[in-house]
Design an enzyme around this catalytic site. Structure first.
Site, PDB file in Angstrom:
ATOM      1  CG  HIS A  45      -5.755  -2.723   0.376  1.00 57.16           C
ATOM      2  ND1 HIS A  45      -4.957  -2.636  -0.742  1.00 57.16           N
ATOM      3  CD2 HIS A  45      -5.207  -2.168   1.581  1.00 57.16           C
ATOM      4  CE1 HIS A  45      -4.276  -1.502  -0.266  1.00 57.16           C
ATOM      5  NE2 HIS A  45      -4.524  -1.200   0.784  1.00 57.16           N
ATOM      6  CG  ASP A  76      -6.776  -3.776  -3.186  1.00 60.03           C
ATOM      7  OD1 ASP A  76      -7.372  -3.178  -2.638  1.00 60.03           O
ATOM      8  OD2 ASP A  76      -5.332  -3.642  -2.985  1.00 60.03           O
ATOM      9  CB  SER A  94      -0.910  -0.190   1.246  1.00 60.45           C
ATOM     10  OG  SER A  94      -1.891   0.964   1.270  1.00 60.45           O
TER      11      SER A  94
END
Lengths: 272, 461
Positions: free
Chosen positions: A253, A225, A103
């Site tokens: 995610h 995601d 991320s």
């Protein structure tokens, strides 16, 4: 430059560094995403301990990092976190590391690699996004108002959020018992940092820097995601010169939590 | 399952869901189906797909990892988005069950409660923001009040602006010929900022704040500065002009390393910091001016007697340390009284000003020219030999004798000069005595005729 022992101790505390695996082997460094900590890598990192030096750390303001080091001006952009990463690698005398960033740490690693390409041999970006908000033809997955609504959600979940964050602190047997007063102040700080970090993460735009990433890069995206959709992975692959994209069929995610075997396999293939 | 149990599950006064480890719904009760506006409660969907984007983002980035780690999440405040677009605020408890890590979810309608809490939160956040701004300004006014110099004041302004904005770059720039950096850091070469096409120049010209919230806005409005700003990672900026004595005399620059909203509240706070700092600055300038006046001769702008004695003491102390020669030249104008008597004091003052200017032009770099009063001047020279001091005296003689602007040629002036010299080998001499010896030597010159120079070497005895 030899290792700077005093510097290492300070930075290790600032970023709550965990240094395991084979010390003399090449290093693989894991960076965590918004709202979490290095513990998110607990199903993946151990799988590299046999043949890598494995370094985990918490971003300042997250996990068990030194909250006092959270200087709002320094961390008002991802450049501050990238500078931290460079400092850390320099202090540990590491170079040519494999950096695996989930991320927001994906972009932090990309920025650090532009600053100091010599420190990185490979980048692995898991569920990363150079810009989360849609703009013109660009699809990031979020509308501008969604970020405000996330900030509202952080506020609305102040208690739940803070309890979850404090939980780990309070239940850590290696820490002295926290007074409830201290826990309260920790909660308040934690939420203020979370709001700031949420803004920095979700309102940043790093599309323009992608062509300057010179390190071979693996982009891992999950087809389910919600935070960083596959089109974002395709955008990354198109603009980072030496890159390849793999799409995991399942993982959301948090491929590193949900699908650690496949993620580990993909990373190993890329490093082979 | 008995009929009672089944009916309890189906129509419980809360939504009940079962989901896989990854959050795909496998069973839902009627209450959830009704609240979510979906047939059979959307079995087969991911639960997160039923949420508003903001709460979904929150769920994904925060609740989901917590759930994985701690096995449960309680009282999470989320929002359901129904297919018709309407929104239902909910509280959610989630627990991980059994070896397959399947999820049990209970959903509560929180419409009235969340609306109320949201209003409280907004009020609290506004109150906190106001208190924060007030705190920044209070702290700033305290820091400003205890600042006694330009530099302290500028640093206090930098600290306050940084607190108010979290900006990566904050600087205070004063506009003279070009911009001078008084405090803080600026990403660009400050010599170029005064040129048209910089945000700083525009703020000065329009006397209004310049705000760019995105890199695109910076390149569009300031194409010349855009590349250098981008190289320094400046993605948004805010420049506040400071009005001093009715014109924009400087700016406060804030540069951010990401696009920022830069709302009115921020601009107002920065403007208030600038206004407060400038009010105090006027006081600082006034105090510095008073100090200057106390140490300088108001007619010629040269250091006065008090200041020149101090300078001489410093010079001799330094010369002692480095074993250098020091000379004091004492000048008295010949013919000055005649000008004063025949043309008046205004003309006399003018001669003194012109003479001061000529002395400044005749001396070496680093020599100190001062006016003791009347038509008496001195020149203090560090590290000078006897032949050089004679050369300097001759230069002064020539330049003083030049015709004076606005004065008839027959009323020209010349200088009677006395020089006291000190060699370090001859021992320490008080500054006062150097002045007295030069004064006495000047009288010697006067006695022997006009435009003469007399040199004495002073020893400690």
């Amino acid at each position: 430059m030899g290792p700077d022992t005093a510097g290492i101790a300070d930075l290790a505390r600032r970023n709550h560094v965990t240094d395991t695996g084979r010390h003399e082997a090449p290093a693989i460094v894991f960076g965590h995403g918004f709202g979490t900590s290095q513990r998110m890598w607990r199903f993946v990192a151990p799988r590299f301990e046999e043949d890598f030096r494995v370094v985990l750390f918490d971003l300042v303001g997250s996990g068990d990092s030194d909250v006092a080091a959270y200087d709002r001006a320094r961390y008002d952009s991802l450049h501050g976190y990238a500078a931290d990463l460079v400092e850390l690698l320099d202090a540990m005398n590491l170079d040519n590391v494999v950096f695996v960033g989930h991320s927001v740490s994906g972009m932090i690693g990309a920025l650090a690699s532009i600053r100091r390409p010599d420190l990185f041999s490979r980048l692995v970006l898991v569920g990363a996004s150079p810009r989360y908000v849609n703009e013109g033809d660009y699809v990031g997955g979020l509308e501008p108002g969604d970020v405000d609504s996330l900030l509202d959600a952080i506020d609305s979940n102040f208690l739940a959020w803070a309890d979850a964050a404090a939980h780990t602190l309070i239940h850590d047997p290696e820490r002295p018992a926290l007074t409830s007063e201290l826990a309260e102040s920790f909660k308040a700080t934690d939420t203020a940092i979370a709001r700031h970090f949420a803004r920095v993460t979700y309102l940043s735009d790093h599309r323009a820097i992608l062509p300057r990433v010179s390190v071979p890069t693996l982009i891992v995206q999950s087809d389910d995601d919600a935070v960083a959709p596959v089109v974002v992975g395709e955008f990354l692959a198109k603009h980072i010169p030496e890159s390849e994209l793999v799409v995991l069929r399942e993982g959301g995610h948090y491929a590193h939590l949900v699908n650690p075997e496949e993620l580990t396999g993909r990373i190993r293939e890329f490093l082979a | 399952m008995t009929a009672d149990w089944e009916s309890l599950f189906r129509s419980a006064p809360c939504g009940l869901l079962a989901a896989t480890e990854t959050g795909r719904i496998t069973a839902a009760n009627d209450t959830y189906a009704q609240w979510s506006g979906r047939e059979q409660g959307g079995v087969g969907d991911y639960l997160v797909d039923h949420l508003t984007p903001g709460t979904r983002l929150f769920f994904e980035s925060r609740l989901m990892p917590t759930l994985r780690e701690q096995g449960e999440v309680r009282e999470a405040a989320l929002e359901l988005r129904r297919p018709d677009g309407s929104v239902l605020p909910i509280f959610v408890n989630i627990a991980v069950r059994g070896a397959g890590s399947a999820l049990s979810v209970a959903v509560f309608d929180a419409s009235s409660r969340q609306g109320f809490e949201r209003a409280l939160l907004v009020a609290r956040r506004n109150a906190e923001d106001s208190a924060e701004r007030l705190g920044v300004l209070q702290r700033a006014s305290f820091d400003f009040a205890s600042s006694s110099s330009r530099d302290e004041l500028s640093s206090a302004a930098i600290t306050a602006a940084r607190r108010a904005t979290d900006a990566s770059w904050v600087s205070v720039l004063a506009l003279d010929e070009s911009f001078q950096l008084w405090a803080g850091e600026h990403p660009l070469d400050t010599d170029t900022l005064h040129l048209p096409g910089s945000p700083e120049a525009e703020a000065i010209e329009t006397a209004a704040p310049v705000i760019c919230r995105t890199p695109a806005e910076i390149s569009e409005r300031f194409p010349r500065a855009a590349e250098a700003l981008a190289d320094a990672n400046v993605e948004s900026l805010c420049v506040i002009p400071g009005l001093y004595e009715g014109r924009a005399g400087g700016v406060l620059f804030c540069g951010f390393s990401r696009p920022r909203t830069i709302d009115d509240a921020m601009v107002d706070t920065l403007s208030a910091i600038v206004v407060q700092a400038l009010l105090v600055y006027q006081g600082v300038v006034l105090r510095e001016e008073l100090m200057r006046l106390a140490l300088h001769d108001s007619l010629t702008g040269l250091p006065n007697r008090a200041q020149s004695l101090e300078r001489l003491e410093q010079m001799m102390a330094a010369a002692d340390r480095h074993e250098r020669d020091v000379a004091v030249l004492f000048l008295d104008l010949d013919g000055f009284k005649a000008i004063n008597d025949s043309l008046g004091h205004a003309a006399g003052d003018d001669v003194l000003r012109q003479t001061a200017e000529r002395l400044r032009g005749a001396v070496r770099n680093g020599d100190v020219v001062a006016r003791l009063g009347g038509d008496e001047f001195i020149v203090l020279c560090d590290d000078i030999g006897e032949s050089d001091v004679h050369g300097l005296a001759a230069r002064i003689q020539r330049s003083v004798r030049e015709p004076l602007a606005g004065i008839p040629p027959e009323l020209s002036v010349s200088a009677s000069i006395g020089i006291s010299m000190r060699h370090p080998s001859l021992g320490a001499v008080p500054a006062e005595r150097m002045l007295d010896e030069a004064d006495a030597a000047m009288y010697e010159s006067k006695r022997s005729g006009k435009a003469r120079t007399t040199l004495v070497v002073v020893d400690a005895t």
